[in-house]
Design an enzyme around this catalytic site. Structure first.
Site, mmCIF file in Angstrom:
data_model
loop_
_atom_site.group_PDB
_atom_site.id
_atom_site.type_symbol
_atom_site.label_atom_id
_atom_site.label_comp_id
_atom_site.label_asym_id
_atom_site.label_seq_id
_atom_site.Cartn_x
_atom_site.Cartn_y
_atom_site.Cartn_z
ATOM 1 N N PRO A 158 0.830 -1.215 0.000
ATOM 2 C CA PRO A 158 0.000 0.000 0.000
ATOM 3 C C PRO A 158 0.862 1.261 0.000
ATOM 4 C CG PRO A 158 -0.221 -1.210 2.081
ATOM 5 C CD PRO A 158 0.666 -2.020 1.207
ATOM 6 N N GLU A 159 0.550 2.158 -0.923
ATOM 7 C CA GLU A 159 1.263 3.432 -1.003
ATOM 8 C C GLU A 159 0.360 4.538 -0.482
ATOM 9 O OE1 GLU A 159 4.317 3.903 -1.824
ATOM 10 O OE2 GLU A 159 4.911 2.041 -2.796
ATOM 11 N N HIS A 198 -4.679 -14.227 9.741
ATOM 12 C CA HIS A 198 -3.987 -12.923 9.691
ATOM 13 C C HIS A 198 -4.847 -11.740 10.117
ATOM 14 C CE1 HIS A 198 -1.004 -15.278 7.650
ATOM 15 N NE2 HIS A 198 -1.742 -15.430 6.574
ATOM 16 N N ARG A 205 1.958 -10.396 6.263
ATOM 17 C CA ARG A 205 3.414 -10.328 6.471
ATOM 18 C C ARG A 205 3.805 -9.641 7.777
ATOM 19 N NH1 ARG A 205 6.436 -8.750 1.053
ATOM 20 N NH2 ARG A 205 8.188 -9.333 2.389
ATOM 21 N N ARG A 207 23.234 18.377 -3.567
ATOM 22 C CA ARG A 207 23.053 16.955 -3.242
ATOM 23 C C ARG A 207 23.514 16.099 -4.410
ATOM 24 N NH1 ARG A 207 19.362 16.161 1.256
ATOM 25 N NH2 ARG A 207 19.476 13.947 0.794
#
Ligand SMILES: [Zn+2]
Length: 270
Positions: free
Chosen positions: A2-3, A90, A109, A151
């Site tokens: 999931p983002e 789960h 997980r 950078r």
């Protein structure tokens, strides 16, 4: 995984079901996910959910007594279910509400998190070093350019650094750099202010579009069968290595950067 857009759609999906609802019970079936689930969470019983906020990929349920933090990790999903729905494999955690529903966290997980903070959340180490939200006004023209000065890190790695800006995961970094015409290997400090401003607009557009699409294509958060899925999006470069660029038909190339896949068009991006 999931983002940010999935987490935001989850927030939008669960909010109407939990807002102003009083917690009647807390079920902890797994004592430890990424971190141990604090037993103090049981003290939430009797308190009302005041709001559901999001910071980066953390969901923050606010109570007058503190903040419940939920994170979906690599594989987590949250559903709103009827509280007595049989427990599946789960299903680690339930927040049972007085309206007979429950928020249920499933996470095969176990990289997700359930934490409880009684202090002001922004003071917690977990959130304090995070960069701005990409859809906020704080993430504006000039911001990336100023952060990138001198950078020598590749722009893709720079964008995926949560201390620079949160929520630009691997998929979105690939897509945004393609749309901005910037090679993922370009050093951040060598990109012009104009290019960075274009990239800023594109990042906002890509994430906002994913949230909008997610809101329409996701399964109902209250479905007991099947979990809310992650978005199947129309992507221009991610997962398309070797296939023709949608703009110029050149074969897309793939490299590894910071152990993540970068896909780009060698002709459109420089
Ligand atoms: Zn191209």
């Amino acid at each position: 995984m999931p983002e940010l857009p999935e987490v935001e759609v989850c927030r939008l999906g669960i909010t109407p079901h939990v807002i102003n609802q009083t917690v009647s019970k807390v079920n902890i079936r797994t004592p430890k996910l990424r971190w141990p689930i604090p037993k103090e969470i049981k003290e939430l019983v009797g308190y009302k959910v005041l709001s559901v906020d999001r910071r980066s990929k953390y969901l923050l349920l606010r109570f007058s007594s503190g903040t419940l933090l939920l994170h979906l990790g690599m594989s987590g999903t949250i559903r709103v279910i009827v509280a007595n729905t049989p427990v599946a494999k789960h299903d680690h955690f339930d927040l049972v509400l007085a309206n007979g529903k429950a928020l249920r966290l499933n996470d095969p997980r176990r990289f997700g998190a359930v934490l409880w903070f009684t202090d002001h959340i922004d003071e917690q180490g977990l959130l304090e070093r995070l960069g701005p939200e990409p859809l906020s006004e704080e993430f504006n023209y000039g911001y990336l350019f100023n952060k990138a000065k001198n950078r020598k890190v590749p722009i893709k790695t720079f964008l995926m650094n949560n201390q620079i800006v949160v929520g630009v995961g691997n998929i979105y970094a690939n897509e945004a750099l393609f749309q901005a015409g910037i090679l993922p290997t370009t050093l951040a400090g060598e990109i012009s202010e104009n290019k960075f401003n274009l990239l800023t607009d594109i990042i906002k557009d890509v994430l906002a579009a994913a949230i909008k699409q997610g809101g329409t294509t996701l399964k109902d958060f209250t479905q007991a069968d099947g979990k809310p899925g992650y978005f199947a999006q129309s992507l221009m470069v991610y997962g398309r290595a070797g296939q023709p660029c949608i703009t110029c038909k050149t074969a897309l190339e793939e490299i590894r950067q910071a152990n993540r896949s970068s896909v780009f068009c060698p002709s459109c991006q420089s």
